[in-house]
Design a protein around this motif. Structure first.
Motif, PDB file in Angstrom:
ATOM      1  N   UNK A  48       0.843  -1.198   0.000  1.00 44.00           N
ATOM      2  CA  UNK A  48       0.000   0.000   0.000  1.00 44.00           C
ATOM      3  C   UNK A  48       0.882   1.253   0.000  1.00 44.00           C
ATOM      4  N   UNK A  49       1.926   1.256   0.827  1.00 46.80           N
ATOM      5  CA  UNK A  49       2.842   2.415   0.851  1.00 46.80           C
ATOM      6  C   UNK A  49       3.500   2.615  -0.515  1.00 46.80           C
ATOM      7  N   UNK A  50       3.975   1.513  -1.106  1.00 44.88           N
ATOM      8  CA  UNK A  50       4.604   1.612  -2.422  1.00 44.88           C
ATOM      9  C   UNK A  50       3.591   2.087  -3.459  1.00 44.88           C
ATOM     10  N   UNK A  51       2.409   1.508  -3.463  1.00 45.75           N
ATOM     11  CA  UNK A  51       1.367   1.918  -4.403  1.00 45.75           C
ATOM     12  C   UNK A  51       0.996   3.380  -4.248  1.00 45.75           C
ATOM     13  N   UNK A  52       0.890   3.829  -3.014  1.00 48.57           N
ATOM     14  CA  UNK A  52       0.555   5.236  -2.742  1.00 48.57           C
ATOM     15  C   UNK A  52       1.646   6.169  -3.291  1.00 48.57           C
ATOM     16  N   UNK A  53       2.903   5.798  -3.104  1.00 45.41           N
ATOM     17  CA  UNK A  53       4.009   6.625  -3.597  1.00 45.41           C
ATOM     18  C   UNK A  53       4.007   6.679  -5.129  1.00 45.41           C
ATOM     19  N   UNK A  54       3.795   5.537  -5.768  1.00 45.73           N
ATOM     20  CA  UNK A  54       3.762   5.513  -7.243  1.00 45.73           C
ATOM     21  C   UNK A  54       2.571   6.306  -7.758  1.00 45.73           C
ATOM     22  N   UNK A  55       1.417   6.125  -7.120  1.00 45.91           N
ATOM     23  CA  UNK A  55       0.221   6.854  -7.543  1.00 45.91           C
ATOM     24  C   UNK A  55       0.456   8.360  -7.460  1.00 45.91           C
ATOM     25  N   UNK A  56       1.002   8.804  -6.338  1.00 48.75           N
ATOM     26  CA  UNK A  56       1.233  10.242  -6.155  1.00 48.75           C
ATOM     27  C   UNK A  56       2.195  10.797  -7.205  1.00 48.75           C
ATOM     28  N   UNK A  57       3.215  10.012  -7.543  1.00 50.40           N
ATOM     29  CA  UNK A  57       4.230  10.482  -8.485  1.00 50.40           C
ATOM     30  C   UNK A  57       3.799  10.379  -9.945  1.00 50.40           C
ATOM     31  N   UNK A  58       3.108   9.307 -10.303  1.00 44.97           N
ATOM     32  CA  UNK A  58       2.892   9.044 -11.724  1.00 44.97           C
ATOM     33  C   UNK A  58       1.436   9.012 -12.177  1.00 44.97           C
ATOM     34  N   UNK A  59       0.497   8.859 -11.266  1.00 47.49           N
ATOM     35  CA  UNK A  59      -0.890   8.616 -11.686  1.00 47.49           C
ATOM     36  C   UNK A  59      -1.866   9.721 -11.287  1.00 47.49           C
ATOM     37  N   UNK A  60      -1.648  10.316 -10.132  1.00 47.62           N
ATOM     38  CA  UNK A  60      -2.623  11.241  -9.555  1.00 47.62           C
ATOM     39  C   UNK A  60      -2.930  12.422 -10.460  1.00 47.62           C
ATOM     40  N   UNK A  61      -1.939  12.950 -11.141  1.00 51.44           N
ATOM     41  CA  UNK A  61      -2.136  14.142 -11.962  1.00 51.44           C
ATOM     42  C   UNK A  61      -3.266  14.007 -12.965  1.00 51.44           C
ATOM     43  N   UNK A  62      -3.421  12.839 -13.535  1.00 51.48           N
ATOM     44  CA  UNK A  62      -4.485  12.620 -14.528  1.00 51.48           C
ATOM     45  C   UNK A  62      -5.693  11.892 -13.943  1.00 51.48           C
ATOM     46  N   UNK A  63      -5.462  10.951 -13.045  1.00 54.11           N
ATOM     47  CA  UNK A  63      -6.533  10.056 -12.617  1.00 54.11           C
ATOM     48  C   UNK A  63      -7.315  10.527 -11.391  1.00 54.11           C
ATOM     49  N   UNK A  64      -6.784  11.477 -10.625  1.00 54.89           N
ATOM     50  CA  UNK A  64      -7.530  11.936  -9.450  1.00 54.89           C
ATOM     51  C   UNK A  64      -8.617  12.940  -9.790  1.00 54.89           C
ATOM     52  N   UNK A  65      -8.495  13.621 -10.908  1.00 53.89           N
ATOM     53  CA  UNK A  65      -9.526  14.565 -11.363  1.00 53.89           C
ATOM     54  C   UNK A  65      -9.643  14.438 -12.880  1.00 53.89           C
ATOM     55  N   UNK A  66     -10.149  13.287 -13.337  1.00 50.24           N
ATOM     56  CA  UNK A  66     -10.163  13.039 -14.785  1.00 50.24           C
ATOM     57  C   UNK A  66     -11.138  13.943 -15.532  1.00 50.24           C
ATOM     58  N   UNK A  67     -10.751  14.288 -16.741  1.00 53.41           N
ATOM     59  CA  UNK A  67     -11.623  15.027 -17.647  1.00 53.41           C
ATOM     60  C   UNK A  67     -12.472  13.977 -18.369  1.00 53.41           C
ATOM     61  N   UNK A  68     -13.726  13.836 -17.990  1.00 52.89           N
ATOM     62  CA  UNK A  68     -14.555  12.760 -18.512  1.00 52.89           C
ATOM     63  C   UNK A  68     -15.174  13.062 -19.864  1.00 52.89           C
ATOM     64  N   UNK A  69     -15.016  14.269 -20.368  1.00 50.38           N
ATOM     65  CA  UNK A  69     -15.629  14.619 -21.647  1.00 50.38           C
ATOM     66  C   UNK A  69     -14.662  14.455 -22.820  1.00 50.38           C
ATOM     67  N   UNK A  70     -13.640  13.638 -22.650  1.00 47.66           N
ATOM     68  CA  UNK A  70     -12.671  13.395 -23.712  1.00 47.66           C
ATOM     69  C   UNK A  70     -12.895  12.008 -24.303  1.00 47.66           C
ATOM     70  N   UNK A  71     -12.265  11.757 -25.437  1.00 47.54           N
ATOM     71  CA  UNK A  71     -12.437  10.467 -26.118  1.00 47.54           C
ATOM     72  C   UNK A  71     -11.951   9.297 -25.282  1.00 47.54           C
ATOM     73  N   UNK A  72     -10.838   9.451 -24.642  1.00 46.46           N
ATOM     74  CA  UNK A  72     -10.276   8.384 -23.809  1.00 46.46           C
ATOM     75  C   UNK A  72      -9.903   8.976 -22.452  1.00 46.46           C
ATOM     76  N   UNK A  73     -10.907   9.151 -21.587  1.00 48.04           N
ATOM     77  CA  UNK A  73     -10.636   9.806 -20.306  1.00 48.04           C
ATOM     78  C   UNK A  73      -9.747   8.963 -19.397  1.00 48.04           C
TER      79      UNK A  73
END
Length: 184
Positions: free
Chosen positions: A106-131
């Motif tokens: 969980x700690x490792x996943x949280x660190x990776x998410x914060x560094x590489x995933x959160x920017x796009x996936x925590x507030x996704x733009x749902x009105x795009x072709x591939x959100x």
């Protein structure tokens, strides 16, 4: 041998993702813009499928049948054909998909998410072709093996956002464990 194994793994993961996209199109649960994106992504995947099949020692002769089903919008027929390919080329993503949610993971996943995933996936733009969907919601919205395959293959957005998965199986398993717990 390692390259051949990688080709088998990429093919199996791609088949899982394609089947998931066909399932979403058959379910008609996406917006028109998102349906357009799913059709485009399937078209791209179908274009590269003969090469993936050849590299993995498979027979690309089935691909025209898949193209025809997609062109007709017959998502159930496409799924059935993909299911046959999946039986012939099974995935080996269980170690990623079934990772136990230990505190370390969980700690490792949280660190990776914060560094590489959160920017796009925590507030996704749902009105795009591939959100970039919320990954915590996505892990419960599809079979775990498909979710693992999507992580394994990497970001599949458009030309500006696509990149190959940079993570190891251990790191991907940590992400799956994190998202499966709903954790942040």
């Amino acid at each position: 041998a390692a390259a051949r194994d990688e080709h088998h793994r990429r093919l199996a993961a791609e088949l899982l993702v394609m089947a998931g996209d066909a399932r979403r199109l058959a379910a008609d649960d996406a917006t028109p813009v998102q349906r357009d994106g799913l059709r485009a992504r399937l078209g791209g995947a179908l274009s590269s499928l003969p090469m993936l099949l050849r590299r993995a020692g498979g027979d690309p002769a089935v691909v025209p049948t898949l193209h025809a089903a997609a062109a007709r919008g017959d998502w159930r027929a496409l799924r059935a054909a993909l299911d046959g390919l999946q039986r012939a080329h099974p995935h080996d993503l269980d170690a990623i998909a079934s990772a136990t949610a230990t505190p370390e993971r969980i700690r490792l996943g949280r660190a990776i998410h914060a560094e590489a995933c959160a920017g796009c996936h925590d507030a996704p733009a749902v009105d795009t072709r591939l959100p970039a969907h919320d990954l915590r919601a996505q892990v419960g919205a599809m079979p775990r093996a498909e979710f693992a395959a999507r992580l394994y293959l990497g970001v599949r957005g458009d030309r500006s956002t696509a990149y190959r998965n940079p993570f190891s199986d251990l790191e991907l398993g940590a992400l799956v464990a994190l998202y499966a717990t709903g954790g942040r």
